[in-house]
Scaffold this active site. Structure first.
Site, short mmCIF file in Angstrom:
data_model
loop_
_atom_site.label_atom_id
_atom_site.label_comp_id
_atom_site.label_asym_id
_atom_site.label_seq_id
_atom_site.Cartn_x
_atom_site.Cartn_y
_atom_site.Cartn_z
N GLU A 88 -1.13 5.29 13.84
CA GLU A 88 -0.75 6.45 13.03
C GLU A 88 -1.03 7.75 13.78
O GLU A 88 -0.23 8.68 13.74
CB GLU A 88 -1.47 6.45 11.68
CG GLU A 88 -1.03 7.60 10.78
CD GLU A 88 -1.70 7.64 9.42
OE1 GLU A 88 -1.30 8.49 8.59
OE2 GLU A 88 -2.63 6.83 9.18
N THR B 13 2.18 -7.87 8.70
CA THR B 13 1.01 -7.02 8.43
C THR B 13 0.77 -5.97 9.51
O THR B 13 0.14 -4.95 9.23
CB THR B 13 -0.27 -7.87 8.29
OG1 THR B 13 -0.46 -8.65 9.48
CG2 THR B 13 -0.18 -8.79 7.08
N HIS C 94 -2.76 8.03 6.21
CA HIS C 94 -2.96 6.73 5.58
C HIS C 94 -4.23 6.07 6.09
O HIS C 94 -4.88 5.32 5.36
CB HIS C 94 -1.76 5.83 5.87
CG HIS C 94 -1.90 4.44 5.32
ND1 HIS C 94 -1.82 4.17 3.96
CD2 HIS C 94 -2.13 3.25 5.93
CE1 HIS C 94 -1.99 2.87 3.76
NE2 HIS C 94 -2.18 2.29 4.94
N HIS D 249 -9.84 2.13 0.07
CA HIS D 249 -8.38 1.97 0.09
C HIS D 249 -7.91 1.42 -1.26
O HIS D 249 -8.19 0.26 -1.59
CB HIS D 249 -8.00 1.03 1.23
CG HIS D 249 -6.53 0.92 1.45
ND1 HIS D 249 -5.59 1.67 0.76
CD2 HIS D 249 -5.81 0.12 2.31
CE1 HIS D 249 -4.38 1.35 1.19
NE2 HIS D 249 -4.49 0.43 2.12
N LYS E 24 -9.77 8.21 2.61
CA LYS E 24 -10.19 6.82 2.37
C LYS E 24 -11.60 6.58 2.89
O LYS E 24 -12.26 5.62 2.49
CB LYS E 24 -9.23 5.83 3.03
CG LYS E 24 -7.87 5.73 2.36
CD LYS E 24 -7.02 4.64 3.02
CE LYS E 24 -5.65 4.50 2.37
NZ LYS E 24 -4.74 5.61 2.73
N THR F 130 -8.91 0.67 10.12
CA THR F 130 -8.65 -0.55 10.90
C THR F 130 -8.44 -0.16 12.37
O THR F 130 -7.89 0.90 12.67
CB THR F 130 -7.41 -1.31 10.39
OG1 THR F 130 -6.27 -0.44 10.44
CG2 THR F 130 -7.63 -1.78 8.96
N PRO F 131 -8.87 -1.01 13.29
CA PRO F 131 -8.80 -0.65 14.71
C PRO F 131 -7.40 -0.29 15.20
O PRO F 131 -7.23 0.71 15.90
CB PRO F 131 -9.32 -1.91 15.41
CG PRO F 131 -10.27 -2.51 14.41
CD PRO F 131 -9.62 -2.26 13.07
N PHE G 4 1.85 -3.41 4.03
CA PHE G 4 2.24 -4.72 4.57
C PHE G 4 3.75 -4.92 4.41
O PHE G 4 4.35 -4.45 3.44
CB PHE G 4 1.51 -5.84 3.85
CG PHE G 4 0.05 -5.98 4.23
CD1 PHE G 4 -0.50 -5.27 5.27
CD2 PHE G 4 -0.77 -6.87 3.54
CE1 PHE G 4 -1.84 -5.41 5.62
CE2 PHE G 4 -2.10 -7.02 3.88
CZ PHE G 4 -2.65 -6.29 4.91
N CYS H 135 0.80 -1.22 0.00
CA CYS H 135 0.00 0.00 0.00
C CYS H 135 0.84 1.27 0.00
O CYS H 135 0.28 2.37 0.02
CB CYS H 135 -0.95 -0.02 1.19
SG CYS H 135 -2.03 -1.46 1.18
#
Length: 416
Positions: A315, A271, A304, A343, A338, A308-309, A402, A164
């Site tokens: 970030e 990941t 970014h 994404h 996003k 996601t949790p 990733f 990504c």
């Protein structure tokens, strides 16, 4: 030798929110979500049934029918976005100039649609049923290859596949190519078309995706306490980068300056992000150092944040650690577009670099939509739900992937 400066003269964007840069920008300011039920394939058995598809896109507007069949969808997107960016810049690749214009276009996955189709053909009819265009239609560097052929760009030709972070790395590497004198202009960015049975199914198997099948419009909710995963998007983002004096000499309209590029590795997990967002922190610090810009000068960060949790919280922590009190007192504007585009995986950095430049051009921070109640671990000013007019002279765009690969880009508003 005096440092060569690099500027942006053209932008080409398409994604689930719109098929041109202006459509994308207008959609973002309107808080338009690109998410809807998937139309690309049969959804039988799929636990996730929605994505941010590019809509009403006809590849034949950009490539002849016979040639179109030889290309994966990600190549179609790259050709479309590059055509818009080149037209926007007014750059003409002619004569000896051709050897001074290059292409650097990344993709995290490439032609997933072609790979799946040709695998099915082989299973149904054996190896003889595999198309001779299977390989050139699917490998990552063929987006850059086709764009160079289309525009006659004979300079450096590269493709980055760093998950990504792919297109952020492509833009950063193109910036360095011009900076060191190996080219005067680069067509740079990224493209992705992974809304396929294996693409969506694979991310769903990882439990990485939102499962809000009954409410796709509100599924992607970065920084919100109820976020449950990202939404796969598709499309492309391409910038035209030029050496400053070269751009001035041809009378180009300059949109922004590329000031800094930072990279890092988490060296932690295949990941997951490193604790405290330490790898993200180092990428941002490196980009600021190259740019010669202090954290206090940055007005806007295009995060970014994928919804996601763990990722959004880490970030946010990294941004706090880089920007200190300006982050904590909400002076710094941070948003995740996003929330609307989904994404784009390897294409995300190109799309979001273009959006970041549009924010500077319009002095307007695009919103993070679907932010109802922020996670207690997410404590910044995320421009919730409504765009915010602001002075944006310096901006930063983040991309993380990733394998723990990180990239940050710093842009400066033009004119100086």
């Amino acid at each position: 030798m005096e440092q060569r400066r690099v500027v942006v003269t053209g932008i080409g964007l398409l994604c689930g929110v719109g098929n041109t840069t202006q459509q994308v920008w207008d959609g973002l300011l309107a808080g338009k979500s690109g998410m809807a039920e998937i139309t690309h394939f049969d959804l039988t058995g799929h636990p996730v049934r929605f994505a941010a598809e590019v809509k009403d896109f006809n590849p034949l507007d950009f490539v002849e029918k016979k040639e179109s069949r030889k290309m994966g969808r990600f190549i179609h997107f790259a050709l479309a976005a590059s055509q818009e960016a080149m037209q926007h810049s007014g750059l003409k690749v002619e004569g000896e100039l051709a050897e001074r214009v290059g292409v650097h276009i990344g993709s995290g996955i490439g032609g997933f649609d072609v790979i799946e189709r040709e695998h099915s053909n082989m299973l149904a009819g054996g190896p003889r049923k595999i198309s001779p265009f299977f390989i050139p239609g699917s490998i990552v560097n063929l987006a850059a290859g086709h764009v160079s052929i289309r525009h006659g760009a004979k300079g450096p030709n590269e493709a980055t596949a760093t998950a990504c972070t792919s297109s952020a790395h492509s833009i950063g590497d193109a910036f360095r190519i011009i900076e060191r004198g190996d080219a005067d202009a680069m067509i740079a960015g990224g493209t992705e078309a992974a809304i396929t049975p294996m693409g969506v199914g694979g991310f769903a198997a990882m439990k990485a995706l939102s499962t809000r099948n009954d409410d796709p419009l509100h599924a992607c909710r970065p920084f919100d306490k109820d976020r449950d995963g990202f939404v796969v998007g598709e499309g492309a983002g391409i910038l035209i980068l030029e050496e400053l004096e070269f751009a001035k000499a041809r009378g180009a309209t300059i949109l922004a300056e590329v000031l800094g590029y930072g990279m890092s590795a988490d060296a932690f997990h295949m990941t997951g992000m490193a604790p405290e967002g330490e790898g993200c922190f180092r990428a941002m610090k490196a980009a600021l150092k190259v740019a010669g810009v202090s954290p206090d000068q940055i007005d806007y960060v295009n995060a970014h944040a994928t919804s996601t949790p763990l990722g959004d919280a880490l970030e946010s922590r990294a941004i706090e650690n880089v920007f200190g009190e300006r982050a904590k007192d909400h002076t710094l504007l941070v948003s995740s577009t996003k929330s609307m585009t989904g994404h784009l995986l390897g294409g995300a950095g190109g799309l979001e670099a273009g959006i970041t430049i549009m924010a500077m051009l319009n002095q307007m921070a695009p919103p993070t939509i679907n932010l109802v109640e922020a996670d207690p671990e997410c404590r910044l000013n995320y421009v919730p739900n409504t765009p915010q007019a602001a002075k944006i002279d310096y901006a930063l765009s983040n991309s993380f992937g990733f394998g723990g690969t990180n990239g940050s880009l710093v842009f400066k508003r033009w004119p100086e």
